[in-house]
Design a protein around this motif. Structure first.
Motif, PDB file in Angstrom:
ATOM      1  N   ASN A  89      -1.913  12.076   7.120  1.00  0.00           N
ATOM      2  CA  ASN A  89      -1.463  11.056   6.173  1.00  0.00           C
ATOM      3  C   ASN A  89      -2.160   9.740   6.510  1.00  0.00           C
ATOM      4  OD1 ASN A  89       0.450  12.548   4.630  1.00  0.00           O
ATOM      5  ND2 ASN A  89       1.878  12.478   6.354  1.00  0.00           N
ATOM      6  N   GLY A  90      -2.625   9.037   5.468  1.00  0.00           N
ATOM      7  CA  GLY A  90      -3.337   7.796   5.747  1.00  0.00           C
ATOM      8  C   GLY A  90      -3.173   6.768   4.653  1.00  0.00           C
ATOM      9  N   HIS A  91      -3.564   5.534   4.963  1.00  0.00           N
ATOM     10  CA  HIS A  91      -3.524   4.457   3.971  1.00  0.00           C
ATOM     11  C   HIS A  91      -4.940   3.953   3.703  1.00  0.00           C
ATOM     12  CE1 HIS A  91      -3.957   1.783   7.398  1.00  0.00           C
ATOM     13  NE2 HIS A  91      -2.787   2.131   7.883  1.00  0.00           N
TER      14      HIS A  91
ATOM     15  N   THR B  35       6.316   9.032  -2.450  1.00  0.00           N
ATOM     16  CA  THR B  35       5.546   8.780  -1.241  1.00  0.00           C
ATOM     17  C   THR B  35       6.066   7.498  -0.607  1.00  0.00           C
ATOM     18  OG1 THR B  35       3.324   8.603  -0.295  1.00  0.00           O
ATOM     19  CG2 THR B  35       3.708   7.395  -2.321  1.00  0.00           C
TER      20      THR B  35
ATOM     21  N   SER C  99       0.861  -1.185   0.000  1.00  0.00           N
ATOM     22  CA  SER C  99       0.000   0.000   0.000  1.00  0.00           C
ATOM     23  C   SER C  99       0.895   1.232   0.000  1.00  0.00           C
ATOM     24  CB  SER C  99      -0.952   0.021   1.200  1.00  0.00           C
ATOM     25  OG  SER C  99      -0.302   0.455   2.368  1.00  0.00           O
ATOM     26  N   THR C 100       0.311   2.363  -0.319  1.00  0.00           N
ATOM     27  CA  THR C 100       1.034   3.634  -0.264  1.00  0.00           C
ATOM     28  C   THR C 100       0.250   4.558   0.659  1.00  0.00           C
ATOM     29  OG1 THR C 100      -0.170   4.377  -2.228  1.00  0.00           O
ATOM     30  CG2 THR C 100       2.022   3.448  -2.581  1.00  0.00           C
ATOM     31  N   ARG C 101       0.706   5.780   0.775  1.00  0.00           N
ATOM     32  CA  ARG C 101       0.043   6.753   1.644  1.00  0.00           C
ATOM     33  C   ARG C 101      -0.358   7.986   0.834  1.00  0.00           C
ATOM     34  NH1 ARG C 101       0.830   2.787   4.662  1.00  0.00           N
ATOM     35  NH2 ARG C 101       1.502   2.911   6.840  1.00  0.00           N
TER      36      ARG C 101
ATOM     37  N   GLU D 227       5.112   7.921   9.649  1.00  0.00           N
ATOM     38  CA  GLU D 227       4.922   9.374   9.551  1.00  0.00           C
ATOM     39  C   GLU D 227       6.271  10.064   9.329  1.00  0.00           C
ATOM     40  OE1 GLU D 227       2.382  12.827   9.577  1.00  0.00           O
ATOM     41  OE2 GLU D 227       1.899  10.692   9.523  1.00  0.00           O
TER      42      GLU D 227
ATOM     43  N   PHE E  47      -4.172   5.575  -4.796  1.00  0.00           N
ATOM     44  CA  PHE E  47      -3.035   4.971  -4.091  1.00  0.00           C
ATOM     45  C   PHE E  47      -2.146   4.226  -5.088  1.00  0.00           C
ATOM     46  CE2 PHE E  47      -6.054   5.481  -0.609  1.00  0.00           C
ATOM     47  CZ  PHE E  47      -5.245   5.916   0.430  1.00  0.00           C
TER      48      PHE E  47
ATOM     49  N   MET F 270       7.331   9.614   5.686  1.00  0.00           N
ATOM     50  CA  MET F 270       6.525  10.429   4.773  1.00  0.00           C
ATOM     51  C   MET F 270       7.012  11.878   4.756  1.00  0.00           C
ATOM     52  SD  MET F 270       2.673   8.922   5.132  1.00  0.00           S
ATOM     53  CE  MET F 270       2.712   8.300   6.803  1.00  0.00           C
TER      54      MET F 270
ATOM     55  N   ARG G 180      -0.934   6.508  15.715  1.00  0.00           N
ATOM     56  CA  ARG G 180      -1.682   6.517  14.462  1.00  0.00           C
ATOM     57  C   ARG G 180      -3.134   6.088  14.661  1.00  0.00           C
ATOM     58  NH1 ARG G 180      -1.108   1.779  10.459  1.00  0.00           N
ATOM     59  NH2 ARG G 180      -2.480   1.033  12.071  1.00  0.00           N
TER      60      ARG G 180
END
Length: 405
Positions: free
Chosen positions: A254-256, A285, A132-134, A185, A349, A188, A238
């Motif tokens: 920032n989130g996934h 990212t 996954s990415t953010r 975090e 994403f 990022m 988080r």
């Protein structure tokens, strides 16, 4: 804690070989447990390969890494494990190299950043399984009410946060540098400032000038101006920040992909944009991946390879990704998903994945470095915090841990 067996392999079966796979559960209930996914994959594979049975034990993320570690310690390694980390086992010489088990076509299909993150000393041992990415999430109601547009640069993010703060938003920008997932975090923000955990030759560069500059800006321009909410970032985890977003108390964070589901459940409308950088969209990212690995102990190299080639077929990768709202790890599945869902929320994403940067998981020292970041990074944004000094201490310990590898 009982393992869940999938597939028909077991004592007394007619198969010549029984492969054992331990896998993590991506579901959040019995209804969508990964057991169902593996049941289907195993049935399809065994139908095509009558000489090979597959036994799958599905365990919760809370237990799976520890259980595999115990099995290996007892000399009872599974043939395959799909878990969170591979580097220790690779360093101990316990894993097959990816090219010893995978066909050339399968190995070449992995997305480049993910395949590279699976390498130890330029040899791939970790096979990415899920990724996954953010993105930067923002509360669309709060933004609309304040007549704001989503930020593309740090100065725009600060300006938006100031307006939200003046309007009484509890967390204009939520900055979770608490121990739960501080390394995410941190990375990022490092990437958005042009830095990262490592340099171009994969050496730790935690105390680089860019990283020090990034955290000085965070300390002075966000935290110091009261734009990150009532709780000190070093104490904000988080999970707490995500829950606050789902309650409508956060302007931006920032989130996934998981956060999409949480927010929807609570009826919070949101938008998502790429992470802002110093003067515009960040160059990269953060990406994350979970790993598949093949243990040498039982000598089932050929059979494990056949099963992995089947697991990584486009159809199976897509099915898994669609079921759990995560990103495919192969180029073929990514292209199909992009064509089908390019403009969807998950598609946003997906767009960030080819240029994403992952934790330096190929270093066995990373576990220690990650623990140091969780413990200390919150101090860089305290009122009298000294980013260069704190980052320097983490860097020195990282270099020491790496030289002890």
């Amino acid at each position: 804690m009982a393992g869940v067996l999938a597939g028909c392999g077991g004592p007394g079966d007619s198969g010549d070989v029984t492969l054992k796979l331990v896998a993590a559960d991506y579901g959040d209930s019995a209804a969508n447990s990964s057991k169902k996914y593996w049941d289907k994959v195993v049935k399809g594979f065994e139908d095509e390969n009558p000489g090979i049975d597959v036994e799958v034990t599905v365990l919760s993320w809370n237990d799976v890494d520890r259980e595999v570690k115990e099995m290996v310690k007892k000399g009872e390694a599974p043939d395959l494990a799909q878990i969170g980390a591979y580097a220790d086992y690779a360093a101990q010489g316990k894993l097959y190299e990816a090219d010893e088990v995978l066909s050339i076509a399968t190995q070449a299909d992995f997305l480049a950043p993910l395949a590279q993150a699976g390498e130890v000393n330029r040899t791939q041992y970790g096979m990415p399984f899920a990724s996954s990415t953010r993105l930067l999430f923002y509360n669309t109601k709060l933004f609309k009410d304040a007549n704001l547009t989503p930020p593309q640069s740090w100065s725009e993010l600060q300006a938006d946060a100031k307006v939200l703060e003046a309007r009484g938003v509890k967390y204009p920008y939520a900055l979770p540098l608490g121990p739960e997932e501080a390394p995410a975090e941190t990375l990022m923000w490092m990437l958005s400032g042009g830095g990262g955990y490592t340099d171009n030759v994969s050496s730790y560069s935690i105390d680089s000038a860019q990283n020090a500059k990034t955290f000085s800006w965070l300390r002075d321009e966000l935290v110091g101006k009261g734009l990150t909410g009532p709780k000190a970032p070093g104490e904000l985890n988080r999970a707490e920040a995500f829950a606050a977003f789902a309650r409508g108390e956060v302007g931006m964070l920032n989130g996934h992909p998981t956060l999409m589901k949480m927010a929807r459940k609570k009826g919070v409308k949101f938008g998502m944009v790429p992470a802002p950088g110093v003067n515009g969209k960040a160059q990269a990212t953060m990406g994350v991946a979970d790993w598949m690995m093949a243990f040498k102990q039982n000598g089932h190299r050929e059979e494990a390879g056949k099963f992995l080639d089947y697991v990584y077929s486009k159809k199976n990768v897509l099915e898994f990704s669609n079921e759990y709202d995560i990103l495919p790890v192969t180029r073929s599945a990514s292209e199909t998903m992009a064509a089908e869902r390019g403009d969807s929320e998950l598609g946003k994403f997906l767009k960030e994945l080819p240029t994403s940067q992952l934790y330096p998981v190929g270093k066995t020292s990373w576990a220690q470095v990650s623990a140091d970041i969780k413990k200390d990074i919150g101090k860089v944004v305290e009122k009298n915090g000294n980013p260069a000094s704190v980052l320097g201490r983490i860097q020195n310990r990282a270099v020491a841990a790496e030289s002890a590898e």
